[in-house]
Write a protein that holds these residues in place. Sequence first.
Motif: not given
Length: 160
Positions: A82-88
């Motif tokens: 998953t994209d880090p921005n989504r995890v953030m």
Amino acid sequence: MLLVSFALAASPAPAAAVDLQRAVTAAAAQYSVPAPMLLAIGWEASHLNPEASSEYGGYGIFGLREGAAAPNLEAASALIETDPNRVMTDWRLSVRASAALLAEAARLSNGGTLPAATDLDAWWDAVRAFSDAHNPEVQDRYASYIFKMLRDGLELQTRW
């Protein structure tokens, strides 16, 4: 013997606390990590605040950080593809990513084998790795704190 029962009480939003409990339980089961340990780590990092950000650059419940620091946002995001921005920005993804990162740390510290989620002592080195400390004494203090919560139990009061 370690006490692994945690009471998750919330004020003022019980529905959010129930959602968090479900997300932690599901992520722990998916990645075969101890759910109480995941809660204890989240409590230490942010008091289970999904909107937390730290002065050290950590985001969310588990204080995932960009760059070389641990717990590493990019590595955790890659483990769940998953994209880090989504995890953030999505606390549910952050819970999954943190569970995956804890499992990976456990594998690395146990010769490639994931210890049983019920054998909490076997998770000591994985918890040390989650500390973001390079000093072994600091890693031990962090792990001792997490394991103290597991031993003594903790009624978690969320603020959201």
